[in-house]
Design an enzyme around this catalytic site. Structure first.
Site, PDB file in Angstrom:
ATOM      1  CB  ILE A 107       3.117  -1.452  -7.269  1.00 16.94           C
ATOM      2  CG1 ILE A 107       2.473  -2.584  -8.082  1.00 16.94           C
ATOM      3  CG2 ILE A 107       2.343  -0.151  -7.425  1.00 16.94           C
ATOM      4  CD1 ILE A 107       1.100  -3.017  -7.595  1.00 16.94           C
ATOM      5  CD  GLU A 142      -0.278  -8.737  -2.707  1.00 15.64           C
ATOM      6  OE1 GLU A 142       0.916  -9.100  -2.705  1.00 15.64           O
ATOM      7  OE2 GLU A 142      -0.611  -7.552  -2.738  1.00 15.64           O
ATOM      8  N   GLY A 199       0.882  -1.171   0.000  1.00 11.13           N
ATOM      9  CA  GLY A 199       0.000   0.000   0.000  1.00 11.13           C
ATOM     10  C   GLY A 199       0.907   1.205   0.000  1.00 11.13           C
ATOM     11  CD  GLU A 200       2.713   6.191   0.858  1.00 11.01           C
ATOM     12  OE1 GLU A 200       3.921   6.353   0.601  1.00 11.01           O
ATOM     13  OE2 GLU A 200       2.179   6.605   1.898  1.00 11.01           O
ATOM     14  CB  SER A 201       5.278   2.685   4.286  1.00  9.23           C
ATOM     15  OG  SER A 201       6.060   3.641   3.613  1.00  9.23           O
ATOM     16  CG  HIS A 230       2.127  -5.713  -4.408  1.00  9.53           C
ATOM     17  ND1 HIS A 230       1.026  -5.465  -3.624  1.00  9.53           N
ATOM     18  CD2 HIS A 230       2.818  -4.561  -4.466  1.00  9.53           C
ATOM     19  CE1 HIS A 230       1.043  -4.195  -3.230  1.00  9.53           C
ATOM     20  NE2 HIS A 230       2.117  -3.619  -3.733  1.00  9.53           N
ATOM     21  NE  ARG A 245       8.474   5.171   1.551  1.00 11.34           N
ATOM     22  CZ  ARG A 245       7.677   6.219   1.766  1.00 11.34           C
ATOM     23  NH1 ARG A 245       8.103   7.238   2.462  1.00 11.34           N
ATOM     24  NH2 ARG A 245       6.456   6.244   1.282  1.00 11.34           N
ATOM     25  CB  CYS A 263       5.190  -3.718  -1.329  1.00 13.76           C
ATOM     26  SG  CYS A 263       5.623  -2.470  -2.524  1.00 13.76           S
TER      27      CYS A 263
HETATM   28  N1  GLN Z   1       6.229   3.045  -2.206  1.00 14.22           N
HETATM   29  C1  GLN Z   1       5.397   2.576  -1.166  1.00 14.22           C
HETATM   30  C2  GLN Z   1       5.956   2.939   0.200  1.00 14.22           C
HETATM   31  O1  GLN Z   1       7.086   3.314   0.322  1.00 14.22           O
HETATM   32  C3  GLN Z   1       5.202   1.070  -1.216  1.00 14.22           C
HETATM   33  C4  GLN Z   1       4.460   0.688  -2.465  1.00 14.22           C
HETATM   34  C5  GLN Z   1       3.669  -0.581  -2.345  1.00 14.22           C
HETATM   35  O2  GLN Z   1       3.440  -1.106  -1.278  1.00 14.22           O
HETATM   36  N2  GLN Z   1       3.196  -1.035  -3.471  1.00 14.22           N
HETATM   37  O3  GLN Z   1       5.250   2.843   1.149  1.00 14.22           O
END
Ligand code: GLN
Length: 202
Positions: free
Chosen positions: A134, A172, A47-49, A170, A106, A79
């Protein structure tokens, strides 16, 4: 039956649930700290950390998640989940859980439009594994106890350290459940932790 949680505050949750179930374990969608108690392992999804961290703080989950990891319970970070696990994040002052002895960078493989799929050679998995990257991070430093399980383009993208497994990509999204199976096997076969071994002797 083993119970594996998926932190479900943001990101790719459903596909991990399917992978856990395909491996014959029970999947628990985790939104609250109390749910951690019943788990044999936990997946921190992509997702997005930074967004995920904000939601972790809102749900008062940071300390419970750290305590879960500190107790030696297995955690699989994918990720953004890998970024959450790392002890150090390049260019950032503070870590999130900070439990796995790695430094991550990242967004190391380009921007969102540069997302791509690659077949990876993974230690312990026979045939190439299809991985979706991603805005993926990668591991720039692995501590002495960290076992590197895969490199891609000269960068570490999968590693294991004690009860922690972390990957840049990812695993999954393609319906190939072999990496989740590796995590489930890791839980099933894990050696007794010093504290557990110690208490069993008393
Ligand atoms: N770039 C995102 C991060 O640093 C991670 C991207 C992802 O989980 N697909 O949180």
């Amino acid at each position: 039956m083993m119970k594996i949680g998926v932190l479900a505050l943001q990101g790719a949750v459903r596909e991990h649930v399917a992978a856990i179930q395909a491996g014959g374990a029970e999947a628990v969608v985790v939104k609250k700290a109390a749910q951690l108690e019943e788990l044999d392992g936990l997946v921190l999804p992509g997702g997005e950390s930074t967004a995920m961290r904000r939601l972790i703080d809102c749900a008062d989950l940071l300390e419970p998640l750290r305590a879960f990891a500190d107790a030696g319970k297995p955690v699989f970070g994918t990720c953004a989940g890998l970024v959450l696990l790392a002890k150090e994040i390049e260019g950032q002052e503070a870590a999130h859980l900070g439990v796995m002895d790695i430094t991550v960078a990242r967004n190391s493989f380009g921007r969102q439009v540069d997302s791509f799929e690659a077949d990876l050679d993974i230690e312990g998995i026979d045939e190439p594994f299809p991985a979706v990257f991603i805005r993926a991070p990668h591991i720039v430093r692995a501590g002495a106890d960290v076992e590197v399980l895969c490199e891609y383009q000269g960068r570490i993208v999968l590693a294991k350290s004690g009860p922690f497994l972390g990957c840049s990509f990812h695993p999954e999204l393609t319906g190939d459940h072999r990496l989740m199976q590796l995590f489930l096997d890791m839980i099933e076969n894990r050696e007794l932790l010093p504290t557990e071994a110690h208490y069993s002797k008393i």
